[in-house]
Design a protein around this motif. Sequence first.
Motif, short mmCIF file in Angstrom:
data_model
loop_
_atom_site.label_atom_id
_atom_site.label_comp_id
_atom_site.label_asym_id
_atom_site.label_seq_id
_atom_site.Cartn_x
_atom_site.Cartn_y
_atom_site.Cartn_z
N GLU A 107 -2.00 -5.52 11.39
CA GLU A 107 -2.00 -5.14 9.97
C GLU A 107 -3.42 -5.08 9.40
OE1 GLU A 107 0.65 -7.28 7.48
OE2 GLU A 107 2.40 -6.94 8.74
N ARG A 225 4.32 -3.10 9.39
CA ARG A 225 4.11 -4.41 8.77
C ARG A 225 4.85 -5.49 9.58
NH1 ARG A 225 5.31 -0.87 5.10
NH2 ARG A 225 7.46 -1.56 4.97
N THR A 227 4.22 -8.53 10.22
CA THR A 227 4.23 -9.91 9.72
C THR A 227 5.28 -10.12 8.64
OG1 THR A 227 2.60 -9.49 7.97
CG2 THR A 227 1.75 -10.10 10.15
N GLU A 228 5.81 -9.05 8.10
CA GLU A 228 6.74 -9.15 6.98
C GLU A 228 8.08 -9.69 7.45
OE1 GLU A 228 6.69 -6.03 3.79
OE2 GLU A 228 8.68 -5.67 4.57
N GLN A 303 0.76 0.55 5.97
CA GLN A 303 0.85 -0.89 6.15
C GLN A 303 0.76 -1.65 4.83
OE1 GLN A 303 -1.51 -0.28 10.28
NE2 GLN A 303 -1.47 -2.36 9.53
N ARG A 304 0.71 -0.90 3.74
CA ARG A 304 0.84 -1.54 2.43
C ARG A 304 2.33 -1.67 2.13
NH1 ARG A 304 -4.06 -1.37 -0.15
NH2 ARG A 304 -5.57 0.12 0.69
N ARG A 305 2.68 -2.71 1.41
CA ARG A 305 4.09 -2.92 1.06
C ARG A 305 4.54 -1.80 0.13
NH1 ARG A 305 7.32 -7.42 1.18
NH2 ARG A 305 5.52 -8.67 1.75
#
Length: 592
Positions: A107, A225, A227-228, A303-305
């Motif tokens: 990320e 993403r 890690t989400e 990779q932004r929410r």
Amino acid sequence: MRTLLRLPSGLFIDGWHVLKELGNGGFAVVYLAEKNGKRCALKVARHRQASGDEKQTHARAKRELTVLSMLDHPNIVALCGHGYAEAGNFYLALEYVDGWTLDEWKERKHPTFHEILRVFVKIAAALAYMHSRGILHRDLKLVNVLIRKSDGEPIIIDFGCATYEQAADLTESGLPPGTDRFRAPEQFKYLREHREEHRAKYAFQVADEIFAVGAMIYELLTDPRPTEERPRETLNSPFDPPPPPRARNPRVPEALSDLVESMLSRDPASRPVDTDALHRELAELEAHPGADYQALAHLPSEQRRPEQPNVSEPVEQHAGRWGKLRALGGRVGAVVRRSGNVLAASAIAAVVLGVAVALWFRPQTPESVAEPIVATSPTPPTAAPDMSPLAPAPMVGTVPTPAPVSEEGSTVKTPPPEDPKEARRQKTSSGSDMRKVVPIVCSLAAGCTGVPVKPDAFTCPEGSQRAMEELHWTGREQFSLVLDDRHDEDADIWLRPGDTVVGIVPKGVTPSQAKLAPPGTQFLGGKVYVWPEKTASGRPGRVVVKYERVKLPRQDEVPVCFVVDVGALELKDGNAKTANGTAGFIERYWRP
């Protein structure tokens, strides 16, 4: 039971000055410590020897010492020392790696496919070295590989689940320790086939390790993403393999997608024969000069929410449908390319066209539009129960005779597959290609029988029952929870068959529940079933959610059997509307 007290900063252990806590796992707590100007990761076992240590954390720490003493590789964490803390807990002093976990690295650094391959070439080389010494890691996952910030080198860490040839058996359950998401599908198949044999133990092999590496690469290639924390597509169903990486992310080079798909094969013999062979295949791709390998795996903007879509705008109403079609098209294209069968391609195109028309004109609920397609996966009726601890009764048919089972320290040698790499890639026939496509199309079309509707009866597996006893869940307790943590507790929500949801215990529960499942407790891996039969109370149908794991605050997640079974407020297009604030039961024997 004497457990390890958390060590305060400033404490000294054998001359090591404890600076801060780095991590907290099921077997040990890890601290950053310093001695004579040298920093290390001090891994302290949770229990002393002979202290009621059910997880045998002391014995596992001693085994980790043995394993690391046998290894000396630049991509494997180094052993710096060992000893006993003042309370008698065994500790290991390990090389301190200032770096990111693999998912964090993905990320933050936005790597290219070439950079991802470079990392896994080194991981495969380290595993080949490890396996040549008879050692298996058994818990490979994204958080157990660190990328050192100073030079970008990958370092494999956490050998708490590792074993070696002739090692004593430390596990009472049928499966070795590890993380369920990265287990090979044959482990779950074995557990199902030998559920009545209390002493049967699965013999972990190199093929299991290769599957875990494939799952790690799959996550990095397909998830912008990683890690989400959110529901994800199952990778290790014994019946339903995940879509090829290229179908989930069209940027993935075809040869790389094919290799990862083979690593995740349901048939262990179709995976690379060993980690030496895997290393060579990865190195071949790393050396590929193509521009597609120099491209970013995901654009940084991906990779932004993402913000929640505004479903009130007409243009958004059909975006989800065409997004599904694009994902379907990627998978269909991959199948057609591999099959080379014109007739199959024509048949698939006709089916896709029909689905396109159905999706365009079929009304949707707002919730089904807002939810991204990656949150669900098409699963045949038997797949979801088999993948979770809530396993159904054995399948009708002949159960194969159990093979002799070795101790936990099993051999690392695996028989070679009959087909070489090229044959493996070409062996899929047009008939099997069609079988891959049909469930995809079914999952998109309304009313398809490929989507699980009515859950099977089940008996809670022994491992889950034992875990619930450790939580003091000894009866058929009822717990209040929020069915889907993405929505408010007092909301009415729409759910689709096959959805995966995460439940959470809200504030304000009764004191008796707070002792067993306090606020903040997460129920994970919830599989949604919509049963369209009128209930005795007059509801148009039932919604059943079977959760397979639980994570209490400040504790490790464990397998459980927990079921929410409520009446639906409304049914529409196979979906169900229900109250999000509800309750469920601990189940040891459940019948629909």
